[in-house]
Motif scaffolding. Sequence first.
Motif, mmCIF file in Angstrom:
data_model
loop_
_atom_site.group_PDB
_atom_site.id
_atom_site.type_symbol
_atom_site.label_atom_id
_atom_site.label_comp_id
_atom_site.label_asym_id
_atom_site.label_seq_id
_atom_site.Cartn_x
_atom_site.Cartn_y
_atom_site.Cartn_z
ATOM 1 N N LYS A 11 0.837 -1.192 0.000
ATOM 2 C CA LYS A 11 0.000 0.000 0.000
ATOM 3 C C LYS A 11 0.874 1.245 0.000
ATOM 4 O O LYS A 11 1.813 1.353 0.780
ATOM 5 C CB LYS A 11 -0.930 0.028 1.210
ATOM 6 C CG LYS A 11 -1.901 1.219 1.187
ATOM 7 C CD LYS A 11 -2.846 1.203 2.391
ATOM 8 C CE LYS A 11 -2.157 1.673 3.642
ATOM 9 N NZ LYS A 11 -3.091 1.868 4.776
ATOM 10 N N LEU A 12 0.546 2.177 -0.886
ATOM 11 C CA LEU A 12 1.203 3.482 -0.919
ATOM 12 C C LEU A 12 0.138 4.490 -1.331
ATOM 13 O O LEU A 12 -0.176 4.636 -2.517
ATOM 14 C CB LEU A 12 2.376 3.489 -1.902
ATOM 15 C CG LEU A 12 3.161 4.797 -2.013
ATOM 16 C CD1 LEU A 12 3.743 5.191 -0.670
ATOM 17 C CD2 LEU A 12 4.272 4.686 -3.052
ATOM 18 N N GLU A 13 -0.459 5.169 -0.359
ATOM 19 C CA GLU A 13 -1.600 6.031 -0.600
ATOM 20 C C GLU A 13 -1.307 7.461 -0.168
ATOM 21 O O GLU A 13 -0.718 7.687 0.890
ATOM 22 C CB GLU A 13 -2.836 5.528 0.151
ATOM 23 C CG GLU A 13 -3.320 4.166 -0.315
ATOM 24 C CD GLU A 13 -4.543 3.711 0.452
ATOM 25 O OE1 GLU A 13 -4.910 4.388 1.447
ATOM 26 O OE2 GLU A 13 -5.132 2.672 0.084
ATOM 27 N N LEU A 14 -1.734 8.414 -1.005
ATOM 28 C CA LEU A 14 -1.630 9.832 -0.669
ATOM 29 C C LEU A 14 -2.721 10.186 0.332
ATOM 30 O O LEU A 14 -3.897 9.889 0.111
ATOM 31 C CB LEU A 14 -1.769 10.687 -1.927
ATOM 32 C CG LEU A 14 -1.690 12.202 -1.740
ATOM 33 C CD1 LEU A 14 -0.322 12.598 -1.217
ATOM 34 C CD2 LEU A 14 -1.994 12.911 -3.052
ATOM 35 N N GLN A 15 -2.345 10.801 1.441
ATOM 36 C CA GLN A 15 -3.280 11.156 2.487
ATOM 37 C C GLN A 15 -3.750 12.604 2.331
ATOM 38 O O GLN A 15 -3.053 13.433 1.741
ATOM 39 C CB GLN A 15 -2.630 10.971 3.870
ATOM 40 C CG GLN A 15 -2.155 9.550 4.137
ATOM 41 C CD GLN A 15 -3.295 8.560 4.099
ATOM 42 O OE1 GLN A 15 -4.296 8.701 4.801
ATOM 43 N NE2 GLN A 15 -3.149 7.532 3.253
ATOM 44 N N PRO A 16 -4.947 12.918 2.862
ATOM 45 C CA PRO A 16 -5.414 14.315 2.818
ATOM 46 C C PRO A 16 -4.440 15.222 3.553
ATOM 47 O O PRO A 16 -3.751 14.798 4.479
ATOM 48 C CB PRO A 16 -6.768 14.253 3.529
ATOM 49 C CG PRO A 16 -7.178 12.822 3.465
ATOM 50 C CD PRO A 16 -5.923 12.015 3.492
ATOM 51 N N PRO A 17 -4.374 16.500 3.148
ATOM 52 C CA PRO A 17 -3.453 17.435 3.819
ATOM 53 C C PRO A 17 -3.767 17.543 5.307
ATOM 54 O O PRO A 17 -4.930 17.525 5.723
ATOM 55 C CB PRO A 17 -3.698 18.763 3.100
ATOM 56 C CG PRO A 17 -4.319 18.382 1.799
ATOM 57 C CD PRO A 17 -5.110 17.136 2.045
#
Length: 403
Positions: free
Chosen positions: A118-124
Amino acid sequence: MNTFEETSFSLGGKLVNLLPLLLAAAILVGLVAFGVTTVLPRWQSHGEMQTQIAANDVAVTATAAARQDEEQVLQAQMIGLDNRLATASGVFLTSAQADSMLDKLYSYAKDSQVEIVKLELQPPAEVVETIAYNVRTFSLEVSGKISYLMQFMVSIKESSAPSLVFSNVSLVDSGQQGTLTMDLLMYVSPYAAGNALDNLPEHTISTPAAPTPTLYAMPTTPAPAETQGATEAATEVAPEATATIVDATPTATPTPVLDVTPTPGLTVMGPGTYEDGSSELHYTTGNWIQMASVAGSGGSYHYTADTGASVELVFAGTDAVIQYVAFSNFGIFEISVDGVVWGEVDTYAENGTFGQTVAVSGLPYSIHTLTIRNTGRKNAASEGTVIALDSVQILQSSVPTTG
């Protein structure tokens, strides 16, 4: 009559003679009046003007000097700001560098034999960000052997850069496989110079390694307790004594048979290579620590500095090969087979390498219990008594035929 006329003529002549004087006096009075009423006020005004001009000149000179000082201060401030901008631009990542960093993570994972699941962009995050930079936060989950996961973490040299931050790191061992989770924060700026990842130090593990093993001659039967201490002391004082390989078949050991019962709880190992983290190797006493290493067999090794610390294994066959590590602070370990001391190995090395082995061979075909123990002794040149086990190989042997 004549007297009167003479008198009148005399006065008229005098008046005529006085007229120039009267005219001169009138002109003089006029000039004085003009000077007093016109020239003098203007002269006074001129003097005041000259004074004001002089004062203005002084003020202008002072203002020019002050502005020159302000200009120098402003120039110094601009130079300071330029230096700060150059420093800051060398810290942040460019957008392209941030994108390429994600590809590098997969490359590091492949080299370390682990998998990014898993490699996910998180909300700011709820932080105040400016147009100068922004923060990209990714959630990362990696799966693989514990030793390989540790190597994966070590291999990411970009973690030395201040613009990359790993946080909330968690490593969970679930038996054969482990799970590594963490957050990756990348600080990105449109003003970045693009050199934030230049000249980063390589992350390496100090990997001791071994010279050719030195085997000390040992008695064929265990020495009594009162003489064993003397033997150890002698070894400590004279480690340079000529080493010999002991007989692989201790005379005090009864001839093993195939129905020998192994130590309870220990699995009998067949032919093959068993890494230091294998469940078939039992670190029974002492504090053993697993160390990730690209040079180690299987990517890691186990080491201990505790006197008496031991590891035990049970195998079926005639030969076993012990692969170990040596270094400048390493000591001497003892090998026992079926409860009888087989020999000792001095693992001191001024400059170490991996891959050195010692073979326990020529045993009767049977089930054998092999024990490796830290004697707590060392070569006189060594700085410590650490021992390290890298792997154990059980060789294929032919089962003897029965009549």
